[in-house]
Design a protein around this motif. Structure first.
Motif, PDB file in Angstrom:
ATOM      1  N   ALA A   9       9.531 -52.903  58.605  1.00 39.00           N
ATOM      2  CA  ALA A   9       8.594 -53.989  58.317  1.00 39.00           C
ATOM      3  C   ALA A   9       9.281 -55.061  57.483  1.00 39.00           C
ATOM      4  CB  ALA A   9       7.377 -53.435  57.589  1.00 39.00           C
ATOM      5  N   VAL A  10       8.923 -56.312  57.750  1.00 35.56           N
ATOM      6  CA  VAL A  10       9.474 -57.418  56.959  1.00 35.56           C
ATOM      7  C   VAL A  10       8.505 -57.825  55.859  1.00 35.56           C
ATOM      8  CG1 VAL A  10      10.875 -58.270  58.883  1.00 35.56           C
ATOM      9  CG2 VAL A  10       8.571 -59.209  58.526  1.00 35.56           C
ATOM     10  N   GLY A  11       7.454 -57.046  55.673  1.00 32.33           N
ATOM     11  CA  GLY A  11       6.454 -57.331  54.650  1.00 32.33           C
ATOM     12  C   GLY A  11       5.691 -56.067  54.303  1.00 32.33           C
ATOM     13  N   ALA A  12       4.537 -56.263  53.685  1.00 35.72           N
ATOM     14  CA  ALA A  12       3.746 -55.138  53.186  1.00 35.72           C
ATOM     15  C   ALA A  12       2.844 -54.575  54.281  1.00 35.72           C
ATOM     16  CB  ALA A  12       2.920 -55.588  51.984  1.00 35.72           C
ATOM     17  N   TYR A  13       3.465 -53.958  55.277  1.00 37.74           N
ATOM     18  CA  TYR A  13       2.712 -53.334  56.358  1.00 37.74           C
ATOM     19  C   TYR A  13       3.516 -52.169  56.930  1.00 37.74           C
ATOM     20  CZ  TYR A  13       5.769 -56.141  59.413  1.00 37.74           C
ATOM     21  OH  TYR A  13       6.846 -56.692  60.036  1.00 37.74           O
ATOM     22  N   SER A  14       2.850 -51.347  57.719  1.00 38.61           N
ATOM     23  CA  SER A  14       3.504 -50.223  58.395  1.00 38.61           C
ATOM     24  C   SER A  14       3.847 -50.631  59.823  1.00 38.61           C
ATOM     25  CB  SER A  14       2.575 -49.010  58.419  1.00 38.61           C
ATOM     26  OG  SER A  14       2.230 -48.623  57.108  1.00 38.61           O
ATOM     27  N   LEU A  25       4.939 -68.545  63.072  1.00 37.85           N
ATOM     28  CA  LEU A  25       5.094 -67.093  63.015  1.00 37.85           C
ATOM     29  C   LEU A  25       6.134 -66.749  61.957  1.00 37.85           C
ATOM     30  CD1 LEU A  25       5.037 -66.441  66.854  1.00 37.85           C
ATOM     31  CD2 LEU A  25       3.390 -65.540  65.213  1.00 37.85           C
ATOM     32  N   PRO A  26       6.100 -65.510  61.459  1.00 40.83           N
ATOM     33  CA  PRO A  26       7.052 -65.130  60.408  1.00 40.83           C
ATOM     34  C   PRO A  26       8.502 -65.269  60.864  1.00 40.83           C
ATOM     35  CG  PRO A  26       5.353 -63.446  60.663  1.00 40.83           C
ATOM     36  CD  PRO A  26       5.182 -64.408  61.795  1.00 40.83           C
ATOM     37  N   LYS A  27       9.365 -65.604  59.932  1.00 44.61           N
ATOM     38  CA  LYS A  27      10.814 -65.638  60.164  1.00 44.61           C
ATOM     39  C   LYS A  27      11.241 -66.651  61.225  1.00 44.61           C
ATOM     40  CE  LYS A  27      11.582 -62.087  57.387  1.00 44.61           C
ATOM     41  NZ  LYS A  27      12.303 -62.248  56.110  1.00 44.61           N
ATOM     42  N   THR A  49      -0.154 -50.807  66.586  1.00 45.97           N
ATOM     43  CA  THR A  49       1.167 -51.250  66.141  1.00 45.97           C
ATOM     44  C   THR A  49       1.009 -52.517  65.304  1.00 45.97           C
ATOM     45  OG1 THR A  49       1.836 -52.840  67.863  1.00 45.97           O
ATOM     46  CG2 THR A  49       2.080 -50.469  68.366  1.00 45.97           C
ATOM     47  N   ALA A  50       1.937 -52.689  64.380  1.00 45.97           N
ATOM     48  CA  ALA A  50       2.042 -53.982  63.708  1.00 45.97           C
ATOM     49  C   ALA A  50       2.510 -54.999  64.738  1.00 45.97           C
ATOM     50  CB  ALA A  50       3.047 -53.890  62.571  1.00 45.97           C
ATOM     51  N   GLY A  51       2.290 -56.249  64.460  1.00 41.42           N
ATOM     52  CA  GLY A  51       2.872 -57.287  65.297  1.00 41.42           C
ATOM     53  C   GLY A  51       4.382 -57.142  65.265  1.00 41.42           C
ATOM     54  N   GLN A  52       4.962 -57.047  66.458  1.00 40.30           N
ATOM     55  CA  GLN A  52       6.422 -56.870  66.546  1.00 40.30           C
ATOM     56  C   GLN A  52       7.076 -58.210  66.826  1.00 40.30           C
ATOM     57  OE1 GLN A  52       8.177 -54.085  65.847  1.00 40.30           O
ATOM     58  NE2 GLN A  52       6.211 -53.267  65.193  1.00 40.30           N
ATOM     59  N   ILE A  53       7.983 -58.583  65.953  1.00 40.18           N
ATOM     60  CA  ILE A  53       8.722 -59.825  66.142  1.00 40.18           C
ATOM     61  C   ILE A  53      10.081 -59.493  66.757  1.00 40.18           C
ATOM     62  CG2 ILE A  53       7.494 -61.039  64.304  1.00 40.18           C
ATOM     63  CD1 ILE A  53       9.926 -60.542  62.487  1.00 40.18           C
ATOM     64  N   PRO A  54      10.770 -60.498  67.300  1.00 41.57           N
ATOM     65  CA  PRO A  54      12.063 -60.240  67.938  1.00 41.57           C
ATOM     66  C   PRO A  54      13.173 -59.995  66.934  1.00 41.57           C
ATOM     67  CG  PRO A  54      11.492 -62.557  68.126  1.00 41.57           C
ATOM     68  CD  PRO A  54      10.303 -61.871  67.540  1.00 41.57           C
ATOM     69  N   VAL A  96       7.643 -65.600  69.137  1.00 39.74           N
ATOM     70  CA  VAL A  96       6.627 -64.693  69.677  1.00 39.74           C
ATOM     71  C   VAL A  96       6.462 -63.486  68.763  1.00 39.74           C
ATOM     72  CG1 VAL A  96       8.285 -63.439  71.141  1.00 39.74           C
ATOM     73  CG2 VAL A  96       5.873 -63.460  71.777  1.00 39.74           C
ATOM     74  N   GLU A  97       5.232 -63.016  68.674  1.00 41.15           N
ATOM     75  CA  GLU A  97       4.913 -61.754  67.988  1.00 41.15           C
ATOM     76  C   GLU A  97       3.908 -61.040  68.877  1.00 41.15           C
ATOM     77  OE1 GLU A  97       3.965 -62.021  63.805  1.00 41.15           O
ATOM     78  OE2 GLU A  97       2.656 -60.273  63.891  1.00 41.15           O
ATOM     79  N   ILE A  98       4.112 -59.735  69.068  1.00 47.46           N
ATOM     80  CA  ILE A  98       3.263 -58.977  69.989  1.00 47.46           C
ATOM     81  C   ILE A  98       2.794 -57.698  69.305  1.00 47.46           C
ATOM     82  CG2 ILE A  98       3.126 -57.864  72.259  1.00 47.46           C
ATOM     83  CD1 ILE A  98       5.434 -59.656  73.188  1.00 47.46           C
TER      84      ILE A  98
HETATM   85  C1  LIG Z   1       5.581 -59.352  61.201  1.00 42.66           C
HETATM   86  C2  LIG Z   1       4.406 -58.857  60.864  1.00 42.66           C
HETATM   87  N1  LIG Z   1       3.778 -57.988  61.651  1.00 42.66           N
HETATM   88  C3  LIG Z   1       3.727 -59.228  59.618  1.00 42.66           C
HETATM   89  O1  LIG Z   1       4.317 -59.955  58.831  1.00 42.66           O
HETATM   90  O2  LIG Z   1       2.599 -58.828  59.414  1.00 42.66           O
END
Ligand SMILES: C=C(N)C(=O)O
Length: 126
Positions: free
Chosen positions: A13-18, A111-113, A29-34, A117-119
């Motif tokens: 995770a790139v943040g406070a999530y699983s 979107l983060p980073k 699932t958490a949002g998956q980034i590339p 796309v985030e899926i």
């Molecule tokens: C990348 C993510 N899923 C988030 O930051 O929540």
């Protein structure tokens, strides 16, 4: 009861999530980034490559539970440019058979980073 799922076949995770959570039946699932499992960010790559990595990460997370893409009920795709829809969809279709899950695809402002796309997915272990 909630349980956290962790996989080495997807990036941390790139943040406070699983990476994912489950109640024993549904897997969220958490949002998956590339980003590769090694932490390489693919934000400068074409949308097809970015979508492929995001979906590969979802595969990795699900595999930790003995699940695969055919167990997915619902997917949400976040794009920073809806003009990428067709190219994303072409790559996406390679990951699913005729019984594709329900899906929403939306454009978002950012979107983060700096990715394109985030899926995220919801799968069932039943
Ligand atoms: C990348 C993510 N899923 C988030 O930051 O929540």
């Amino acid at each position: 009861m909630k349980r956290v799922i962790s996989s080495n076949d997807a990036p941390e995770a790139v943040g406070a999530y699983s990476q994912a959570t489950t109640d024993g039946e549904l897997v969220f699932t958490a949002g998956q980034i590339p980003m590769t499992p090694d932490g390489e960010l693919l934000s400068d790559e074409p949308i097809a490559t970015q979508a492929e990595q995001s979906l590969s990460n979802i595969q990795g997370v699900l595999s930790a539970e003995g699940l695969d893409m055919s167990d997915i009920l619902k997917v949400t795709v976040f794009l920073d440019d809806i003009d990428d829809f067709e190219e994303m969809n072409d790559t996406y279709s390679e990951f699913f058979d005729d019984e594709s899950p329900a899906r929403s695809a939306v454009e978002v402002a950012n979107l983060p980073k700096g990715v394109s796309v985030e899926i995220e997915a919801i799968a069932s272990s039943e």
